[in-house]
Design a protein around this motif. Structure first.
Motif, PDB file in Angstrom:
ATOM      1  N   UNK A 301      48.847  38.329  36.728  1.00  0.00           N
ATOM      2  CA  UNK A 301      47.488  38.584  37.919  1.00  0.00           C
ATOM      3  C   UNK A 301      47.852  37.216  38.470  1.00  0.00           C
ATOM      4  N   UNK A 302      47.808  36.220  37.397  1.00  0.00           N
ATOM      5  CA  UNK A 302      47.957  33.959  37.724  1.00  0.00           C
ATOM      6  C   UNK A 302      49.073  33.970  38.623  1.00  0.00           C
ATOM      7  N   UNK A 303      50.993  34.860  37.729  1.00  0.00           N
ATOM      8  CA  UNK A 303      52.175  34.654  38.246  1.00  0.00           C
ATOM      9  C   UNK A 303      52.021  35.047  40.451  1.00  0.00           C
ATOM     10  N   UNK A 304      51.349  36.457  40.707  1.00  0.00           N
ATOM     11  CA  UNK A 304      51.315  36.955  41.724  1.00  0.00           C
ATOM     12  C   UNK A 304      50.697  35.846  42.463  1.00  0.00           C
ATOM     13  N   UNK A 305      49.252  34.819  42.044  1.00  0.00           N
ATOM     14  CA  UNK A 305      48.721  34.493  43.020  1.00  0.00           C
ATOM     15  C   UNK A 305      49.055  33.022  43.139  1.00  0.00           C
ATOM     16  N   UNK A 306      49.961  32.698  41.949  1.00  0.00           N
ATOM     17  CA  UNK A 306      51.050  31.399  42.100  1.00  0.00           C
ATOM     18  C   UNK A 306      52.106  31.677  43.506  1.00  0.00           C
ATOM     19  N   UNK A 307      52.188  32.747  43.314  1.00  0.00           N
ATOM     20  CA  UNK A 307      53.486  32.862  44.576  1.00  0.00           C
ATOM     21  C   UNK A 307      53.037  32.606  45.737  1.00  0.00           C
ATOM     22  N   UNK A 308      52.038  33.352  45.730  1.00  0.00           N
ATOM     23  CA  UNK A 308      51.052  34.073  47.215  1.00  0.00           C
ATOM     24  C   UNK A 308      50.785  32.440  47.612  1.00  0.00           C
ATOM     25  N   UNK A 319      41.155  33.281  45.976  1.00  0.00           N
ATOM     26  CA  UNK A 319      41.952  34.583  46.282  1.00  0.00           C
ATOM     27  C   UNK A 319      42.174  35.668  45.357  1.00  0.00           C
ATOM     28  N   UNK A 320      40.496  35.455  44.421  1.00  0.00           N
ATOM     29  CA  UNK A 320      40.235  36.748  43.194  1.00  0.00           C
ATOM     30  C   UNK A 320      39.968  37.920  44.225  1.00  0.00           C
ATOM     31  N   UNK A 321      39.746  37.760  45.358  1.00  0.00           N
ATOM     32  CA  UNK A 321      39.431  39.412  46.021  1.00  0.00           C
ATOM     33  C   UNK A 321      40.212  40.110  46.635  1.00  0.00           C
ATOM     34  N   UNK A 322      42.281  38.938  46.463  1.00  0.00           N
ATOM     35  CA  UNK A 322      43.137  39.361  47.184  1.00  0.00           C
ATOM     36  C   UNK A 322      43.587  40.136  46.459  1.00  0.00           C
ATOM     37  N   UNK A 323      43.715  39.835  45.342  1.00  0.00           N
ATOM     38  CA  UNK A 323      44.445  40.241  43.976  1.00  0.00           C
ATOM     39  C   UNK A 323      44.581  41.787  44.028  1.00  0.00           C
ATOM     40  N   UNK A 324      46.019  41.719  44.503  1.00  0.00           N
ATOM     41  CA  UNK A 324      46.364  43.483  44.179  1.00  0.00           C
ATOM     42  C   UNK A 324      48.155  43.615  43.382  1.00  0.00           C
ATOM     43  N   UNK A 325      48.027  43.905  42.151  1.00  0.00           N
ATOM     44  CA  UNK A 325      48.595  43.813  41.374  1.00  0.00           C
ATOM     45  C   UNK A 325      49.151  44.571  40.265  1.00  0.00           C
ATOM     46  N   UNK A 326      50.044  44.935  40.165  1.00  0.00           N
ATOM     47  CA  UNK A 326      50.371  45.953  38.866  1.00  0.00           C
ATOM     48  C   UNK A 326      49.894  45.969  37.608  1.00  0.00           C
ATOM     49  N   UNK A 327      49.361  46.481  36.223  1.00  0.00           N
ATOM     50  CA  UNK A 327      48.792  45.596  34.863  1.00  0.00           C
ATOM     51  C   UNK A 327      50.493  47.199  34.680  1.00  0.00           C
ATOM     52  N   UNK A 328      49.740  46.618  33.113  1.00  0.00           N
ATOM     53  CA  UNK A 328      50.036  47.847  32.259  1.00  0.00           C
ATOM     54  C   UNK A 328      49.274  48.869  32.038  1.00  0.00           C
ATOM     55  N   UNK A 329      48.455  48.354  32.660  1.00  0.00           N
ATOM     56  CA  UNK A 329      46.983  49.353  32.836  1.00  0.00           C
ATOM     57  C   UNK A 329      46.694  50.466  33.374  1.00  0.00           C
ATOM     58  N   UNK A 330      47.293  49.640  34.903  1.00  0.00           N
ATOM     59  CA  UNK A 330      46.727  50.334  35.996  1.00  0.00           C
ATOM     60  C   UNK A 330      46.518  49.028  36.948  1.00  0.00           C
ATOM     61  N   UNK A 331      47.063  49.153  38.364  1.00  0.00           N
ATOM     62  CA  UNK A 331      46.690  49.061  39.436  1.00  0.00           C
ATOM     63  C   UNK A 331      45.272  47.528  39.190  1.00  0.00           C
ATOM     64  N   UNK A 332      45.397  46.124  39.287  1.00  0.00           N
ATOM     65  CA  UNK A 332      44.571  45.627  38.948  1.00  0.00           C
ATOM     66  C   UNK A 332      43.750  44.739  40.164  1.00  0.00           C
ATOM     67  N   UNK A 333      42.322  45.087  40.469  1.00  0.00           N
ATOM     68  CA  UNK A 333      42.194  44.308  42.098  1.00  0.00           C
ATOM     69  C   UNK A 333      40.043  44.497  41.029  1.00  0.00           C
ATOM     70  N   UNK A 334      40.260  42.842  42.284  1.00  0.00           N
ATOM     71  CA  UNK A 334      38.635  42.125  41.065  1.00  0.00           C
ATOM     72  C   UNK A 334      37.850  42.610  42.605  1.00  0.00           C
ATOM     73  N   UNK A 335      36.355  42.498  41.946  1.00  0.00           N
ATOM     74  CA  UNK A 335      36.104  42.901  43.320  1.00  0.00           C
ATOM     75  C   UNK A 335      34.141  42.323  42.631  1.00  0.00           C
ATOM     76  N   UNK A 336      33.238  42.251  43.592  1.00  0.00           N
ATOM     77  CA  UNK A 336      32.198  41.189  42.655  1.00  0.00           C
ATOM     78  C   UNK A 336      31.183  42.927  42.103  1.00  0.00           C
ATOM     79  N   UNK A 337      29.976  42.686  41.064  1.00  0.00           N
ATOM     80  CA  UNK A 337      30.183  43.740  40.153  1.00  0.00           C
ATOM     81  C   UNK A 337      28.225  43.805  39.384  1.00  0.00           C
ATOM     82  N   UNK A 338      27.679  44.272  40.811  1.00  0.00           N
ATOM     83  CA  UNK A 338      26.027  44.144  40.279  1.00  0.00           C
ATOM     84  C   UNK A 338      26.125  43.346  38.450  1.00  0.00           C
ATOM     85  N   UNK A 339      25.190  42.368  38.462  1.00  0.00           N
ATOM     86  CA  UNK A 339      24.234  41.972  37.425  1.00  0.00           C
ATOM     87  C   UNK A 339      25.526  40.934  36.637  1.00  0.00           C
TER      88      UNK A 339
END
Length: 369
Positions: A301-308, A319-339
């Motif tokens: 994730x961090x390497x993707x952000x640094x490159x971009x 840039x957290x909300x714009x992360x779109x990275x293929x991780x070892x356990x599936x596609x990784x995206x960040x969002x705001x979650x209640x609580x």
């Protein structure tokens, strides 16, 4: 280290390393085995980034600090790493320690990607500076409570030590179970194993959850319960994941099997996960835990952000909300979650698993979240 401080993370020569701070428990009373797996994942991913040309031709450098499960030590490490000019801070396994690191990173304006800690309140107030890969405790532990109910266990006992993390977990379990007719009895870990067994028998508990440290007092408690004929039907559980690691199996042998815990891995890894898992196994000399995969995904994730977005800290945090990275356990995206006060991957795959009593090195999936 003699590198001049770079508070913004942006001042550098053309070929100077891009530095990432890494917080890892590597000495006691930290969970050293978890720290070793986390660092293996972080380090493997950094090596792969550099083999692929680094960050715009600059090598990625991991600056590791041992937290030893000490919140004050972690906060001081964030101060030091910020002064050394890291672009971001990553890692940490222990929730209470990660909370201290997150608070300090927020105060200093340093991006922090938390790899493994699950405490919901990672920061007191919502922050733009912190994101997390691990699922929030309230999410994972509700899944665990559903598993208990599905297996017919509603009279739950927990043996617990003083900690914000254990208290938070107990509250999640109690609230979720109470709404569905279940009960939770709290037992103090200072009880002798024999007294603990007496309390379980008197209460008629159908499950005992180990909300305690490993190896002490978890190992003697497991041995005592396993050896008490009155408790032959009781389910031992460890939602925090203690049985994931080989150290657990080595300490308890057959007694350590059949104890369900939360595991943040999919039922089957995809091609990327399989490849990374093979590399991690070679590095660790044993099967990699989900914590090792969390480490690899953190750097991805961090390497993707640094490159971009370069090494400017504010740009990275924005840039957290714009992360779109293929991780070892599936596609990784960040969002705001209640609580949840930080940017959250919602959600990593979650399963309740145990070590197969017939083959303790094999994990069985018991329930999917």
């Amino acid at each position: 280290m003699n590198t001049p401080p770079s508070p913004s993370g942006a001042e550098h020569t053309d070929r100077s390393p891009v530095r990432l701070g890494a917080l890892v428990p590597l000495t006691r009373p930290g969970w050293v085995e978890a720290g070793r797996h986390l660092l293996a994942g972080l380090d493997l991913a950094v090596g792969e980034v550099n083999d692929a040309g680094g960050i715009d031709g600059r090598p990625l450098e991991l600056v590791v600090r041992d937290t030893a499960a000490d919140p004050e030590r972690a906060a001081a490490a964030v101060d030091e790493l910020a002064h050394l000019g890291v672009a971001a801070v990553a890692g940490e396994y222990h929730s209470v320690v990660a909370r201290a690191a997150a608070a300090r990173a927020d105060a200093l304006g340093v991006p922090f990607l938390c790899s493994s800690a699950v405490l919901d309140a990672l920061t007191e107030e919502p922050t733009e500076w912190v994101a997390r890969l691990a699922p929030a405790q309230s999410h994972g532990w509700r899944i665990y409570a559903d598993f208990l109910l599905r297996t017919g266990r509603s009279r739950i006992a927990v043996v617990t030590q003083p900690s914000v993390y254990w208290a938070s977990g107990t509250r999640v379990l109690r609230d979720h179970l109470a709404a569905r007719g279940g009960t939770v009895l709290e037992l103090d870990a200072t009880l002798t194993p024999e007294a603990l067994c007496d309390a379980l028998a008197d209460h008629g508990a159908t499950a005992l959850l180990l909300l305690v440290g490993h190896p002490e007092p978890a190992v003697p408690i497991v041995r005592a319960v396993r050896g008490d004929r009155r408790l032959a039907e009781i389910l031992l559980g460890a939602p925090a994941g203690q049985p994931e690691f080989a150290e657990w199996a080595a300490a308890l042998g057959d007694d350590g099997a059949g104890i369900p815990f939360l595991r943040y891995l999919p039922e089957r890894l995809g091609p990327l996960g399989e490849r990374v898992g093979k590399e991690l196994r070679e590095r660790l000399g044993e099967a990699p835990s989900f914590v090792a995969f969390e480490g690899w995904d953190t750097v991805a994730v961090l390497a993707g952000l640094l490159r971009s977005h370069g090494t400017d800290r504010a740009a990275l945090a924005g840039s957290w909300p714009r992360v779109a990275v293929e991780g070892t356990r599936g596609p990784i995206r960040f969002s705001r979650t209640p609580g949840i006060s930080v940017w959250q991957w919602a959600w990593t795959p979650i399963h309740v698993v145990d070590r197969d009593p017939a083959e303790p090195d094999r994990f069985r999936i018991l329930h999917a979240g």
